[in-house]
Design an enzyme around this catalytic site. Structure first.
Site, PDB file in Angstrom:
ATOM      1  N   ASN A 143      11.031   6.169  -3.679  1.00 44.00           N
ATOM      2  CA  ASN A 143      10.121   6.539  -2.590  1.00 44.00           C
ATOM      3  C   ASN A 143      10.350   5.733  -1.319  1.00 44.00           C
ATOM      4  O   ASN A 143       9.540   5.757  -0.417  1.00 44.00           O
ATOM      5  CB  ASN A 143       8.663   6.370  -3.032  1.00 44.00           C
ATOM      6  CG  ASN A 143       8.233   7.465  -3.959  1.00 44.00           C
ATOM      7  OD1 ASN A 143       8.875   8.497  -4.054  1.00 44.00           O
ATOM      8  ND2 ASN A 143       7.159   7.255  -4.672  1.00 44.00           N
ATOM      9  N   HIS A 158      -0.786   2.098  -1.264  1.00 47.53           N
ATOM     10  CA  HIS A 158       0.312   3.067  -1.316  1.00 47.53           C
ATOM     11  C   HIS A 158       0.280   3.862  -2.612  1.00 47.53           C
ATOM     12  O   HIS A 158       0.442   5.062  -2.628  1.00 47.53           O
ATOM     13  CB  HIS A 158       1.652   2.351  -1.153  1.00 47.53           C
ATOM     14  CG  HIS A 158       2.814   3.285  -1.045  1.00 47.53           C
ATOM     15  ND1 HIS A 158       3.393   3.867  -2.132  1.00 47.53           N
ATOM     16  CD2 HIS A 158       3.482   3.739   0.047  1.00 47.53           C
ATOM     17  CE1 HIS A 158       4.393   4.644  -1.725  1.00 47.53           C
ATOM     18  NE2 HIS A 158       4.460   4.570  -0.410  1.00 47.53           N
ATOM     19  N   ARG A 159       0.106   3.194  -3.738  1.00 47.24           N
ATOM     20  CA  ARG A 159      -0.034   3.768  -5.076  1.00 47.24           C
ATOM     21  C   ARG A 159       1.250   4.242  -5.740  1.00 47.24           C
ATOM     22  O   ARG A 159       1.227   4.673  -6.873  1.00 47.24           O
ATOM     23  CB  ARG A 159      -1.031   4.938  -5.073  1.00 47.24           C
ATOM     24  CG  ARG A 159      -2.427   4.559  -4.721  1.00 47.24           C
ATOM     25  CD  ARG A 159      -3.347   5.768  -4.866  1.00 47.24           C
ATOM     26  NE  ARG A 159      -4.713   5.406  -4.595  1.00 47.24           N
ATOM     27  CZ  ARG A 159      -5.276   5.487  -3.400  1.00 47.24           C
ATOM     28  NH1 ARG A 159      -4.574   5.912  -2.367  1.00 47.24           N
ATOM     29  NH2 ARG A 159      -6.527   5.140  -3.242  1.00 47.24           N
ATOM     30  N   ASP A 160       2.363   4.190  -5.044  1.00 50.98           N
ATOM     31  CA  ASP A 160       3.592   4.673  -5.680  1.00 50.98           C
ATOM     32  C   ASP A 160       4.829   3.989  -5.096  1.00 50.98           C
ATOM     33  O   ASP A 160       5.786   4.641  -4.729  1.00 50.98           O
ATOM     34  CB  ASP A 160       3.690   6.193  -5.526  1.00 50.98           C
ATOM     35  CG  ASP A 160       4.629   6.827  -6.543  1.00 50.98           C
ATOM     36  OD1 ASP A 160       4.805   6.250  -7.636  1.00 50.98           O
ATOM     37  OD2 ASP A 160       5.182   7.896  -6.251  1.00 50.98           O
ATOM     38  N   VAL A 161       4.788   2.653  -5.036  1.00 50.07           N
ATOM     39  CA  VAL A 161       5.933   1.895  -4.531  1.00 50.07           C
ATOM     40  C   VAL A 161       7.005   1.891  -5.613  1.00 50.07           C
ATOM     41  O   VAL A 161       6.789   1.397  -6.710  1.00 50.07           O
ATOM     42  CB  VAL A 161       5.542   0.445  -4.176  1.00 50.07           C
ATOM     43  CG1 VAL A 161       6.771  -0.343  -3.744  1.00 50.07           C
ATOM     44  CG2 VAL A 161       4.477   0.424  -3.093  1.00 50.07           C
TER      45      VAL A 161
END
Length: 118
Positions: free
Chosen positions: A31, A24-27
């Site tokens: 978001n 995912h890279r941006d939990v």
């Protein structure tokens, strides 16, 4: 709990259930959208999806931060707090070190987690 469990299920699925796996890279809380039953719906900015800068370990760390946000009712970084309390993780380590972990739990939680669990 729906947010935590749902987020965990999504990460398990994208990390282990998909081939090739997806990171995912941006939990983070901003978001994750929720429906009326508090089930999470994920959002990711396109620029994060293309960078390849982070890995699945960063997703796991991020869900830990999300859980701590939910349990404490605090943001990961809050400059309006005293210097020792700005960073959520540093503050929580201090609270646990001082054996005050039960004070760290958000007062409006229906049931406070046991100190050992925290």
């Amino acid at each position: 709990m729906n947010i935590i469990i749902g987020t965990d299920k999504v990460l398990a699925y994208i990390h282990e259930g998909l081939k090739p796996k997806v990171v995912h890279r941006d939990v983070k809380s901003s978001n994750i959208l929720v429906d009326r039953q508090w089930n999470p719906k994920f959002y990711v900015a396109p620029e994060y999806a293309c960078t390849g800068m982070l890995n699945e370990k960063s997703d796991i760390y991020s869900i830990g931060i999300l859980i701590m946000e939910i349990i404490t009712g605090r943001s990961p970084v809050d400059y309006s707090r005293p210097k020792k309390e700005v960073n959520l993780i540093d503050w929580l380590k201090m609270m646990i070190g001082n054996r005050e972990s039960e004070v760290a739990a958000y007062p409006k939680l229906p049931k406070k987690p046991a100190s050992k669990v925290l």
